[in-house]
Design an enzyme around this catalytic site. Structure first.
Site, short mmCIF file in Angstrom:
data_model
loop_
_atom_site.label_atom_id
_atom_site.label_comp_id
_atom_site.label_asym_id
_atom_site.label_seq_id
_atom_site.Cartn_x
_atom_site.Cartn_y
_atom_site.Cartn_z
N LEU A 32 -2.63 8.13 4.25
CA LEU A 32 -2.38 7.28 5.41
C LEU A 32 -2.58 5.80 5.09
O LEU A 32 -3.40 5.43 4.27
CB LEU A 32 -3.33 7.68 6.55
CG LEU A 32 -3.22 9.14 6.97
CD1 LEU A 32 -4.21 9.43 8.10
CD2 LEU A 32 -1.81 9.50 7.42
N HIS A 36 0.78 4.20 9.52
CA HIS A 36 0.38 5.40 10.27
C HIS A 36 -0.65 5.03 11.35
O HIS A 36 -0.58 5.52 12.48
CB HIS A 36 -0.27 6.43 9.34
CG HIS A 36 0.64 6.99 8.30
ND1 HIS A 36 0.45 6.81 6.96
CD2 HIS A 36 1.76 7.74 8.41
CE1 HIS A 36 1.39 7.42 6.28
NE2 HIS A 36 2.21 8.00 7.14
N GLN A 60 11.20 19.67 2.43
CA GLN A 60 11.98 18.44 2.49
C GLN A 60 12.05 17.71 1.14
O GLN A 60 12.60 16.63 1.05
CB GLN A 60 11.45 17.50 3.58
CG GLN A 60 10.10 16.88 3.31
CD GLN A 60 9.56 16.14 4.53
OE1 GLN A 60 9.16 16.75 5.52
NE2 GLN A 60 9.57 14.83 4.50
N GLY A 146 7.79 6.00 12.38
CA GLY A 146 7.94 4.62 11.90
C GLY A 146 9.39 4.32 11.56
O GLY A 146 10.11 5.15 10.99
N MET A 183 4.90 -0.78 4.18
CA MET A 183 3.83 0.17 3.85
C MET A 183 4.41 1.56 3.68
O MET A 183 5.27 2.00 4.45
CB MET A 183 2.81 0.17 4.97
CG MET A 183 2.14 -1.17 5.08
SD MET A 183 0.40 -1.01 5.32
CE MET A 183 -0.05 -2.72 5.43
N SER A 185 3.25 5.61 1.77
CA SER A 185 2.27 6.40 1.00
C SER A 185 2.60 6.32 -0.48
O SER A 185 1.72 6.41 -1.33
CB SER A 185 2.30 7.85 1.46
OG SER A 185 2.08 7.91 2.84
N ARG A 186 3.88 6.16 -0.79
CA ARG A 186 4.30 6.13 -2.20
C ARG A 186 3.87 4.85 -2.91
O ARG A 186 3.86 4.81 -4.14
CB ARG A 186 5.82 6.30 -2.31
CG ARG A 186 6.29 7.70 -1.99
CD ARG A 186 7.79 7.85 -2.27
NE ARG A 186 8.19 9.25 -2.24
CZ ARG A 186 8.53 9.90 -1.15
NH1 ARG A 186 8.54 9.28 0.01
NH2 ARG A 186 8.88 11.18 -1.20
O1 PAF Z 1 7.73 10.91 7.56
C1 PAF Z 1 7.01 11.85 7.15
O2 PAF Z 1 5.87 11.66 6.76
C2 PAF Z 1 7.58 13.25 7.13
O3 PAF Z 1 8.93 13.25 6.86
C3 PAF Z 1 7.28 14.06 8.42
C4 PAF Z 1 7.94 13.43 9.64
C5 PAF Z 1 5.78 14.13 8.65
C6 PAF Z 1 7.81 15.47 8.29
O4 PAF Z 1 7.24 16.14 7.21
#
Ligand code: PAF
Length: 284
Positions: A32, A36, A60, A146, A183, A185-186
């Site tokens: 996070l 977030h 995904q 976001g 921003m 997470s990557r």
């Molecule tokens: O944006 C994300 O972090 C992801 O694609 C989500 C919406 C949590 C679905 O896994």
């Protein structure tokens, strides 16, 4: 903050609140950041209770390396969520979310084939499946996403519309570092040198925007300027840099027929894939 790992425990806890209180939901894959936290903040202002989920959704990811390397720092995340007053964390296991292989597919028509869809096989099918599951499990009144993931916002809005989910989707503006980097997470995976180059992505977007709005450039010229700028650093591999409409995210040529446009970019910086976008309202 209450932490639940199983659907049954979470639902037992939420049930008494559902009839009379509003539930806001912030789905995440963890690691996070301020982006977030701003979603949690908005949800707290607008709802009685805020539920956050942390789940790195395997369906995904089409790239195993990206999935394996996705940052997982749940203990730090829990501390952050506590510090901003999140009420409930749902952090399920793979077995909890996918007790059976999901063979159903969700197709989003044209929208799943443009931009990210061209580079990430079946990505939006995976997002559609996990978001549907989370909506069914949590039954939130509002869910917060976001705008950095603009295409994901549109996909989720379409999911809700097409399958009549009883939830209101709230989009929140992209939160940026002081130097403009969106921003993500990557960003944690960037080396110190890569981190110095990363703000150039936002600068390229601003350059294209300036060309369109202040220099009467064509869409093609603005795109080329952004691409040229990024390439001049010799560190980016560009997947796309496109000016698109904000309904179907399709390219177009005639600016005068659009009310709102988006400039969208995806690049590799080393092994890290970053995306960003700018929404632009065009005056009539
Ligand atoms: O944006 C994300 O972090 C992801 O694609 C989500 C919406 C949590 C679905 O896994």
């Amino acid at each position: 903050m209450h932490i639940f790992k199983t659907i049954e425990e979470l639902q037992t806890y939420l049930k008494p609140y559902r009839a009379e209180k509003t539930i806001g939901f912030v789905p995440t894959m963890g690691a996070l950041h301020e982006g977030h936290l701003s979603l949690i903040h908005t949800s707290r202002q607008e709802n009685y209770m805020t539920v956050c989920s942390i789940y790195v959704n395997p369906t995904q990811f089409d790239n195993k390396n990206d999935f394996d390397k996705y940052p997982r720092i749940v203990d730090e995340d829990i501390e952050l969520l506590r510090s901003v007053g999140c009420d409930v964390l749902f952090a399920p296991s793979d077995a909890e979310m996918y007790p059976q292989l999901v063979e159903s597919r969700i197709s989003f028509g044209k929208l799943e084939n443009v931009l990210e869809g061209r580079f990430r096989q079946s990505h939006f099918n995976g997002v559609g499946i996990v978001v549907s599951k989370l909506f069914h499990i949590i039954k939130p009144d509002k869910a917060y996403f976001g705008q950095k993931d603009l295409q994901q916002c549109l996909i989720v809005e379409r999911l809700v519309r097409d399958f009549s989910f009883d939830v209101k989707i709230i989009r929140s503006a992209t939160v940026r570092e002081e130097d403009g980097l969106a921003m993500s997470s990557r960003n944690r995976r960037l080396s110190a040198i890569e981190r110095q180059f990363a703000p150039k992505i936002y600068e390229a977007l601003l350059l294209a925007k300036d060309m369109l709005l202040n220099h009467k450039a064509t869409v093609l010229e603005a795109q080329e300027a952004g691409i040229f700028y990024l390439n001049s650093f010799g560190v980016f591999k560009i997947d796309y840099f496109e000016v698109v409409d904000t309904i179907n995210l399709e390219p177009f040529e005639n600016l005068t027929q659009q009310k709102e446009i988006a400039i969208c970019v995806a690049v590799f910086l080393g092994n890290v894939r970053l995306i960003d976008n700018l929404l632009i309202e065009l005056s009539a």
